[in-house]
Design a protein around this motif. Structure first.
Motif, PDB file in Angstrom:
ATOM      1  N   HIS A 479      50.107  69.791  54.579  1.00  0.00           N
ATOM      2  CA  HIS A 479      48.918  70.362  55.200  1.00  0.00           C
ATOM      3  C   HIS A 479      47.865  69.272  55.282  1.00  0.00           C
ATOM      4  O   HIS A 479      47.776  68.401  54.409  1.00  0.00           O
ATOM      5  N   VAL A 480      47.025  69.318  56.315  1.00  0.00           N
ATOM      6  CA  VAL A 480      45.992  68.302  56.498  1.00  0.00           C
ATOM      7  C   VAL A 480      45.073  68.241  55.285  1.00  0.00           C
ATOM      8  O   VAL A 480      44.647  67.161  54.849  1.00  0.00           O
ATOM      9  N   ASN A 481      44.760  69.389  54.705  1.00  0.00           N
ATOM     10  CA  ASN A 481      43.861  69.396  53.548  1.00  0.00           C
ATOM     11  C   ASN A 481      44.473  68.675  52.350  1.00  0.00           C
ATOM     12  O   ASN A 481      43.764  68.049  51.561  1.00  0.00           O
ATOM     13  N   THR A 482      45.811  68.768  52.232  1.00  0.00           N
ATOM     14  CA  THR A 482      46.490  68.051  51.146  1.00  0.00           C
ATOM     15  C   THR A 482      46.353  66.554  51.335  1.00  0.00           C
ATOM     16  O   THR A 482      46.109  65.797  50.376  1.00  0.00           O
ATOM     17  N   VAL A 483      46.482  66.095  52.588  1.00  0.00           N
ATOM     18  CA  VAL A 483      46.325  64.676  52.884  1.00  0.00           C
ATOM     19  C   VAL A 483      44.898  64.236  52.566  1.00  0.00           C
ATOM     20  O   VAL A 483      44.668  63.190  51.938  1.00  0.00           O
ATOM     21  N   ARG A 484      43.923  65.041  53.001  1.00  0.00           N
ATOM     22  CA  ARG A 484      42.531  64.691  52.737  1.00  0.00           C
ATOM     23  C   ARG A 484      42.259  64.590  51.235  1.00  0.00           C
ATOM     24  O   ARG A 484      41.577  63.669  50.763  1.00  0.00           O
ATOM     25  N   TYR A 485      42.826  65.516  50.468  1.00  0.00           N
ATOM     26  CA  TYR A 485      42.604  65.513  49.025  1.00  0.00           C
ATOM     27  C   TYR A 485      43.209  64.250  48.395  1.00  0.00           C
ATOM     28  O   TYR A 485      42.571  63.586  47.570  1.00  0.00           O
ATOM     29  N   ARG A 486      44.438  63.922  48.800  1.00  0.00           N
ATOM     30  CA  ARG A 486      45.104  62.763  48.195  1.00  0.00           C
ATOM     31  C   ARG A 486      44.381  61.456  48.539  1.00  0.00           C
ATOM     32  O   ARG A 486      44.235  60.571  47.683  1.00  0.00           O
ATOM     33  N   ILE A 487      43.923  61.323  49.780  1.00  0.00           N
ATOM     34  CA  ILE A 487      43.229  60.095  50.168  1.00  0.00           C
ATOM     35  C   ILE A 487      41.896  59.990  49.426  1.00  0.00           C
ATOM     36  O   ILE A 487      41.471  58.901  49.015  1.00  0.00           O
ATOM     37  N   SER A 488      41.242  61.121  49.217  1.00  0.00           N
ATOM     38  CA  SER A 488      39.986  61.093  48.458  1.00  0.00           C
ATOM     39  C   SER A 488      40.240  60.656  47.012  1.00  0.00           C
ATOM     40  O   SER A 488      39.433  59.930  46.421  1.00  0.00           O
ATOM     41  N   ARG A 489      41.356  61.084  46.447  1.00  0.00           N
ATOM     42  CA  ARG A 489      41.709  60.660  45.088  1.00  0.00           C
ATOM     43  C   ARG A 489      41.965  59.149  45.053  1.00  0.00           C
ATOM     44  O   ARG A 489      41.588  58.470  44.096  1.00  0.00           O
ATOM     45  N   VAL A 490      42.616  58.627  46.109  1.00  0.00           N
ATOM     46  CA  VAL A 490      42.841  57.181  46.185  1.00  0.00           C
ATOM     47  C   VAL A 490      41.497  56.449  46.204  1.00  0.00           C
ATOM     48  O   VAL A 490      41.301  55.443  45.514  1.00  0.00           O
ATOM     49  N   GLU A 491      40.571  56.965  46.998  1.00  0.00           N
ATOM     50  CA  GLU A 491      39.255  56.318  47.089  1.00  0.00           C
ATOM     51  C   GLU A 491      38.533  56.350  45.746  1.00  0.00           C
ATOM     52  O   GLU A 491      37.881  55.376  45.349  1.00  0.00           O
ATOM     53  N   GLU A 492      38.673  57.467  45.025  1.00  0.00           N
ATOM     54  CA  GLU A 492      38.030  57.573  43.709  1.00  0.00           C
ATOM     55  C   GLU A 492      38.632  56.577  42.719  1.00  0.00           C
ATOM     56  O   GLU A 492      37.915  55.910  41.954  1.00  0.00           O
ATOM     57  N   LEU A 493      39.945  56.511  42.726  1.00  0.00           N
ATOM     58  CA  LEU A 493      40.631  55.647  41.762  1.00  0.00           C
ATOM     59  C   LEU A 493      40.439  54.168  42.049  1.00  0.00           C
ATOM     60  O   LEU A 493      40.403  53.337  41.126  1.00  0.00           O
ATOM     61  N   THR A 494      40.357  53.792  43.342  1.00  0.00           N
ATOM     62  CA  THR A 494      40.243  52.371  43.705  1.00  0.00           C
ATOM     63  C   THR A 494      38.806  51.923  43.904  1.00  0.00           C
ATOM     64  O   THR A 494      38.521  50.718  43.899  1.00  0.00           O
ATOM     65  N   GLY A 495      37.912  52.886  44.128  1.00  0.00           N
ATOM     66  CA  GLY A 495      36.533  52.525  44.431  1.00  0.00           C
ATOM     67  C   GLY A 495      36.380  51.955  45.820  1.00  0.00           C
ATOM     68  O   GLY A 495      35.419  51.237  46.116  1.00  0.00           O
ATOM     69  N   ARG A 496      37.322  52.275  46.705  1.00  0.00           N
ATOM     70  CA  ARG A 496      37.312  51.763  48.086  1.00  0.00           C
ATOM     71  C   ARG A 496      37.048  52.902  49.062  1.00  0.00           C
ATOM     72  O   ARG A 496      37.495  54.037  48.845  1.00  0.00           O
ATOM     73  N   ASP A 497      36.356  52.548  50.140  1.00  0.00           N
ATOM     74  CA  ASP A 497      36.094  53.515  51.214  1.00  0.00           C
ATOM     75  C   ASP A 497      37.088  53.235  52.341  1.00  0.00           C
ATOM     76  O   ASP A 497      36.972  52.239  53.059  1.00  0.00           O
TER      77      ASP A 497
END
Length: 514
Positions: A479-497
């Motif tokens: 689901h698109v929302n699942t993708v959005r959630y996972r990418i946001s977690r990547v951004e949180e963990l890496t500190g990258r936008d």
């Protein structure tokens, strides 16, 4: 001479005490007269052992004596009644037990008569066979001298022996093809066996083929091999000799072709030197290309090959590249700056240089089993007109240098790879590359290892889809929302936008550095 022939010889009165039809068909390789109870050290197999049985002191001696003959591979025992009245039963029984044919020699027939008869027969047969072999060799050599091609000669040998004979190179090029093409996987196994074998010829049971060397075995990496269907263990001596003669004549044919290669080499060396000096677009260079069978008006691909850190092995790289490049058409191959340099016709399909790279890769990968710790680096340019060959040579040399930085026995880099981030990363030391990847993506990798959340897979798909949420979701069946959630977690963990290009580039390069 067969044992049957000796027993049937008129006037000798020999009598077979033990042995069937199969035993009578045993060939006699030589004759050996003895009265030793243990003559094993003097036997090498196939002998007719003649004995007066003087060694027999008691019945148990018979088993000891006959067992020695059996272990040594003696063809038969001819026993004379010089001590006993006839051959003792215990000798006959020992021969039955150990399956050694036994012939009784009458008292009035001397051992010298039998020895002379057997040796005369064997010597005559060997002389006839030698004359036949020499005659055949002369006929083959005369046929070659009169212009008979190696393919025609191999056909004659195939017909004479009832086998199928081929000649191939170590890169899998069929110098003399058979009635049907060999599958690529079969060629791979043949070449691998040839390169790795401690002794040649070597038989591949799976493919029911045997490989024979053409020329000195020390030059296996750039050699030819004769491939014969079948196992020499089941061949007669004539077949083995004829196949070895084919291999010897193939070596002569290869040497003869080598003379032409040496002439072409001189022209190629001059052409490559001129191209390297920036004189690609001059009439002299075009003339040399034409002498090599290349059309200066058509695009060409430049290939640079060399053993990493071993410029002294440029001649081996040259021999290897000559054969591999021949898969693409008539090449011009020379040596320059410690590496082999080839100019090849760009005969498509596909973007210039890429087909050449894939064909060379397929051919050179067959040599990997024989590299023995050496590393072969190859660079391939894109196709270029004659006037641009100097630049193409620089590109191919740069691609070769990038290939040399990579691990592995064989690395082939094309021009397309040197113009991308792949070449950039290849030039960075491994420890620096890994440290960068861990610094950027370490938290993501740790999170995946703990939870199995699949953040890395989602990130890779997201970047491959150019940051499209919808296409990423479709590719991963999420689901698109699942993708959005996972990418946001990547951004949180890496500190990258990941919406910002510089951060996205950092993450992309980190993924490629893992």
């Amino acid at each position: 001479m067969l044992l049957r022939d000796l027993v049937a010889r008129h006037g000798l009165g020999l009598r077979l005490l033990h042995g069937d039809d199969a035993a009578l068909d045993r060939p006699l390789r030589w004759v050996y007269t003895t009265d030793l109870i243990d003559p094993g050290r003097y036997l090498s197999g196939g002998e007719l052992v003649v004995s007066g049985l003087v060694w027999r002191r008691e019945p148990s001696d018979s088993d000891r004596f006959v067992a020695t003959l059996a272990r040594s591979g003696a063809a038969a025992l001819a026993a004379g009644a010089t001590v006993f009245q006839g051959v003792p039963d215990d000798v006959v029984e020992a021969c039955r037990r150990h399956d050694v044919p036994l012939v009784e020699v009458p008292e009035d027939v001397s051992f010298a008569t039998i020895t002379e008869l057997v040796i005369t027969e064997l010597t005559t047969a060997r002389g006839a066979r030698l004359a036949h072999t020499v005659g055949r060799q002369r006929r083959l050599l005369s046929a070659v001298a009169e212009g008979l091609g190696l393919d025609e000669l191999a056909t004659q040998v195939s017909q004479a022996t009832g086998t199928v004979c081929r000649v191939i190179s170590t890169t899998g090029r069929e110098i003399v093809p058979g009635p049907r093409p060999l599958r690529p996987d079969v060629i791979d196994r043949l070449v691998s066996t040839f390169l790795r074998a401690d002794q040649l010829p070597a038989t591949l049971r799976r493919d029911r083929c045997t490989v024979f060397p053409v020329g000195p075995a020390a030059e296996r990496l750039s050699s030819w091999l004769v491939v014969v269907e079948g196992d020499p263990a089941g061949w007669d001596a004539d077949t083995v000799e004829v196949v070895n003669e084919l291999a010897a004549i193939a070596a002569l044919d290869r040497a003869r072709r080598g003379e032409g290669v040496r002439v072409a080499r001189a022209i190629a060396d001059e052409a490559v030197t001129m191209i390297a000096a920036g004189a690609a677009n001059v009439p002299e260079t075009s003339a040399r290309l034409r002498h090599a069978g290349l059309d200066p008006a058509e695009p060409l691909v430049v290939v640079v090959a060399g053993f990493v850190g071993r410029p002294e092995q440029a001649e081996i790289a040259y021999a290897v590249l000559v054969d591999a490049a021949a898969h693409l058409g008539p090449p011009m191959v020379g040596v320059h700056a410690g590496t082999a340099v080839a100019l090849l016709p760009d005969n498509g399909p596909g973007p210039g240089g890429e087909r050449a790279g894939s064909v060379l890769r397929r051919a050179l990968e067959r040599l990997v089993p024989g590299l023995s710790g050496e590393r072969l680096a190859v660079g391939v340019s894109r196709s270029s007109r004659t006037e641009a060959l100097t630049g193409a040579l620089h590109v191919a040399r740069h691609a070769h240098d990038v290939a040399a930085l990579r691990a592995g026995a064989l690395q082939i880099v094309t021009d397309a790879e040197t113009a991308s981030h792949i070449a950039l990363l290849a030039a960075v030391p491994d420890d620096v590359r890994r440290a960068f990847a861990v610094r950027v993506l370490g938290p993501v990798l740790d999170h995946d290892a703990r939870t199995g959340a699949g953040l890395r897979v989602t990130l890779e798909a997201f970047l491959a889809c150019s940051g499209s949420w919808t296409r990423t979701a479709e590719r991963l069946h999420l689901h698109v929302n699942t993708v959005r959630y996972r990418i946001s977690r990547v951004e949180e963990l890496t500190g990258r936008d990941l919406g910002a290009l510089p951060d996205r580039v950092d993450v992309f390069l980190a993924l490629r550095s893992l």
